[in-house]
Design an enzyme around this catalytic site. Structure first.
Site, PDB file in Angstrom:
ATOM      1  N   THR A 146     -16.515 -57.347  38.854  1.00  8.50           N
ATOM      2  CA  THR A 146     -17.392 -58.488  39.118  1.00  8.50           C
ATOM      3  C   THR A 146     -16.922 -59.793  38.491  1.00  8.50           C
ATOM      4  O   THR A 146     -17.639 -60.796  38.554  1.00  8.50           O
ATOM      5  CB  THR A 146     -18.817 -58.200  38.604  1.00  8.50           C
ATOM      6  OG1 THR A 146     -18.770 -58.000  37.183  1.00  8.50           O
ATOM      7  CG2 THR A 146     -19.405 -56.967  39.270  1.00  8.50           C
ATOM      8  N   SER A 226     -21.422 -60.574  27.867  1.00  2.00           N
ATOM      9  CA  SER A 226     -22.366 -60.855  28.944  1.00  2.00           C
ATOM     10  C   SER A 226     -23.730 -61.264  28.383  1.00  2.00           C
ATOM     11  O   SER A 226     -24.131 -60.855  27.293  1.00  2.00           O
ATOM     12  CB  SER A 226     -22.505 -59.592  29.802  1.00  2.00           C
ATOM     13  OG  SER A 226     -23.535 -59.707  30.744  1.00  2.00           O
ATOM     14  N   SER A 227     -24.441 -62.071  29.165  1.00  2.00           N
ATOM     15  CA  SER A 227     -25.807 -62.458  28.808  1.00  2.00           C
ATOM     16  C   SER A 227     -26.711 -62.198  30.005  1.00  2.00           C
ATOM     17  O   SER A 227     -26.472 -62.723  31.094  1.00  2.00           O
ATOM     18  CB  SER A 227     -25.868 -63.931  28.406  1.00  2.00           C
ATOM     19  OG  SER A 227     -27.110 -64.256  27.839  1.00  2.00           O
ATOM     20  N   PHE A 278      -6.752 -56.960  24.049  1.00  2.00           N
ATOM     21  CA  PHE A 278      -6.431 -56.275  22.800  1.00  2.00           C
ATOM     22  C   PHE A 278      -6.426 -54.754  22.954  1.00  2.00           C
ATOM     23  O   PHE A 278      -5.793 -54.056  22.172  1.00  2.00           O
ATOM     24  CB  PHE A 278      -7.449 -56.631  21.705  1.00  2.00           C
ATOM     25  CG  PHE A 278      -7.450 -58.086  21.306  1.00  2.00           C
ATOM     26  CD1 PHE A 278      -6.318 -58.873  21.407  1.00  2.00           C
ATOM     27  CD2 PHE A 278      -8.613 -58.667  20.827  1.00  2.00           C
ATOM     28  CE1 PHE A 278      -6.335 -60.209  21.041  1.00  2.00           C
ATOM     29  CE2 PHE A 278      -8.649 -59.994  20.440  1.00  2.00           C
ATOM     30  CZ  PHE A 278      -7.505 -60.779  20.550  1.00  2.00           C
ATOM     31  N   TYR A 464     -26.655 -73.641  33.785  1.00  2.00           N
ATOM     32  CA  TYR A 464     -26.003 -72.893  34.863  1.00  2.00           C
ATOM     33  C   TYR A 464     -26.042 -73.753  36.122  1.00  2.00           C
ATOM     34  O   TYR A 464     -27.118 -74.090  36.620  1.00  2.00           O
ATOM     35  CB  TYR A 464     -26.753 -71.581  35.091  1.00  2.00           C
ATOM     36  CG  TYR A 464     -26.025 -70.579  35.951  1.00  2.00           C
ATOM     37  CD1 TYR A 464     -25.283 -69.561  35.373  1.00  2.00           C
ATOM     38  CD2 TYR A 464     -26.094 -70.635  37.335  1.00  2.00           C
ATOM     39  CE1 TYR A 464     -24.631 -68.623  36.149  1.00  2.00           C
ATOM     40  CE2 TYR A 464     -25.441 -69.699  38.124  1.00  2.00           C
ATOM     41  CZ  TYR A 464     -24.705 -68.694  37.531  1.00  2.00           C
ATOM     42  OH  TYR A 464     -24.060 -67.775  38.293  1.00  2.00           O
TER      43      TYR A 464
END
Length: 543
Positions: A146, A226-227, A278, A464
């Site tokens: 996504t 993510s939020s 990483f 946003y």
């Protein structure tokens, strides 16, 4: 199950050239078509889409010896080089990804797709990283697919011989639920809906609902910080993480021994937001809560964005505690974007629409709703009842489908986000809006720039933006120019280059401005320690 069915089960569920499930696609309504024509001069006629079998991919650069060695690690059925598997993991789901995918040019794709899993899945991941480090093969982790910032681009660079997609969908179990502590450990490939299903069977919920919720994975949530839309109540995903495991070429990081610690810097922060550069996240341990007993909804109208933003700030700084609180600006309210089922059909209200939702026990929900209601009213809000808030919740995962239909109809549509402190919100909003409007006007089209406050904190908020314009010339170059202008404006105005979409390849040019030259050196030093051969997700995050 036939072999073909078994192969299909290993494919991502989203369509190759669009967001999500094709059955959930949203054709443009008459109201939206009229809006496109009147505001942007877009006639709304949809172009035919290519057949996936007609798409040309770069030939696989993996040698027969490499393929055999990798297949020996994961099993023959879980090392795939067929056209479908490679196409479905050729990138993410940004507007740029979809514009390129629907073009006729030969497309980059991973040279193979690896699907480790089973009882020795983590050992398989370690063996893959060891082999690829020795053979100079890039490894791009793949969760739900996504990414909207180029986080899945199959970049190998000049120093590497090939690139493989490492798909974590077989890490798909609830490994442990500690009902006393309120913690659950999952495999990194568990999707948002599956996590809620598995927890719900035991009376618990995670409560993380980003717009990617239906397809993204918990490992992806951690890797991108993510939020979710319920962040006012439950926090961001990085707030929820209590521990995680990451397999790196240099060894294993198993982090998070206690709810809090003073044992030096919190090394979990090296993993959270690391975007696969990483190591490979294989397990995530998260805070969970009992399934809420009640939910309350209320929508509000404010005369203008400044008044509404001040009200949201007052609610947040008071600590009234809504689970969801968000505010659409005048333009977003005017086209009814918050209630995606009726966009362009009617105007909910003049001014600006705010949404509040409250979850919890009946008593706690009632008390928080009452306190929030008093603060909103005292700061200029007019209550609108439950209906607009319920309509928002009903359609809150539908916006990407609408974006796809707009692209097909000749409109340019994309989102971007940032965050700043409360004092900086007006200037940041104005700067980004002006940058987008000017850049798109220079490309020959007016632009509709919509904005909402999506996440709130005591000291600031996330903005946003949704941008709709007409496609002109080369739409890939057109959006590149507009996004660069907006990103430059964000940095000049003191915002962050990304609040929750992550860095990927698209935001990487602004990382030095974000963290400073010394910060870049620190990231490079960590990279050199954990991934000395430089195989993990090249071209992302670190300048």
């Amino acid at each position: 199950m036939t072999q073909a069915d078994a192969q299909d089960a290993l494919n991502p569920p989203m369509k190759w050239n669009a967001w999500g499930d094709p059955a959930a696609a949203k054709p443009l309504s008459d109201g939206i078509r009229q809006l496109l024509k009147a505001a942007l001069g877009v006639d709304g006629s949809s172009a035919p889409e290519p057949d996936p079998d007609q798409v040309s991919l770069t030939p696989s650069a993996l040698t027969d010896a490499d393929r055999s060695a990798l297949a020996e690690i994961v099993g023959e059925g879980f090392c795939r080089t067929d056209h479908t598997a490679r196409l479905l993991r050729a990138g993410g789901k940004s507007t740029l990804d979809l514009l390129r995918r629907n073009g006729l040019e030969t497309q980059d794709a991973p040279d193979a797709v690896l699907l480790p899993g089973g009882p020795d899945g983590e050992d398989q991941v370690a063996a893959i990283l060891d082999y690829c480090s020795r053979q100079a093969i890039a490894v791009v982790p793949f969760g739900g697919g996504t990414s909207v910032v180029g986080g899945l681009d199959p970049i190998r660079g000049a120093a590497l011989n090939a690139v493989v997609s490492l798909d974590l969908r077989r890490f798909d179990q609830l490994l442990n639920l500690d009902e006393v502590s309120g913690e659950a450990e999952f495999g990194a490939g568990v999707t948002g809906p599956e996590a809620e299903r598995l927890l719900g069977e035991r009376g618990f919920s995670l409560g993380h609902f980003p717009q990617s919720f239906q397809f993204a994975t918990l490992g992806g949530f951690a890797a991108t910080r993510s939020s979710g839309q319920d962040s006012a109540g439950y926090g961001r995903f990085d707030d929820m993480v209590r521990g995680l495991r990451m397999i790196t070429p240099a060894g294993v990081l198993d982090l998070g021994r206690a709810p809090a610690s003073a044992a030096g810097p919190d090394l979990r922060q090296l993993v959270l937001g690391s975007e696969g550069v990483f190591g490979i996240i294989t397990r995530v341990r998260v805070r969970v809560h009992p399934v809420p007993a009640t939910t309350r909804y209320e929508a509000w109208s404010f005369p203008d964005f400044a008044t509404g933003a001040a009200a949201l700030r007052a609610v947040t700084q008071t600590g009234a505690g809504p689970t969801v609180i968000r505010l659409s600006d005048e333009a977003e309210t005017g086209v009814n974007l918050a209630t995606t089922e009726q966009i362009g059909e009617q105007q909910i209200t003049g001014g600006c629409l705010a949404i509040t939702v409250f979850e919890g026990t009946a008593e706690h929900t009632e008390s928080r709703h009452a306190e929030t209601r008093a603060v909103m009213a005292a700061n200029g809000g007019t209550p609108l009842g439950e209906a607009p808030a319920r309509a928002w919740e009903h359609g809150r995962f539908a916006a990407p489908y609408l974006r796809d239909s707009l692209l097909a109809a000749g409109a340019l549509c994309e989102t971007l986000e940032t965050a700043t402190d409360w004092a900086g919100v007006p200037a940041l909003k104005a700067a980004v809006t002006e940058a987008l409007t000017t850049a798109l006007a220079d490309s020959g089209t007016p632009a509709l720039v919509l904005c909402h406050i999506s996440h709130v904190y005591p000291t600031g908020a996330s903005l946003y933006f949704t941008v709709v314009a007409g496609q002109r010339g080369n739409p890939v170059e057109q959006w590149h120019a507009a996004k660069a202008a907006a990103s430059d404006a964000i940095m000049r105005a003191g915002g962050t280059i990304t609040h929750h979409h992550a860095v990927g390849a698209d935001h990487r040019p602004w990382m030095a401005a974000e963290v400073g030259d010394l910060g870049v050196q620190v990231l490079r030093a960590v990279k050199a320690t954990l991934d000395p051969a430089g195989i993990l997700n090249p071209g992302k995050l670190i300048p």
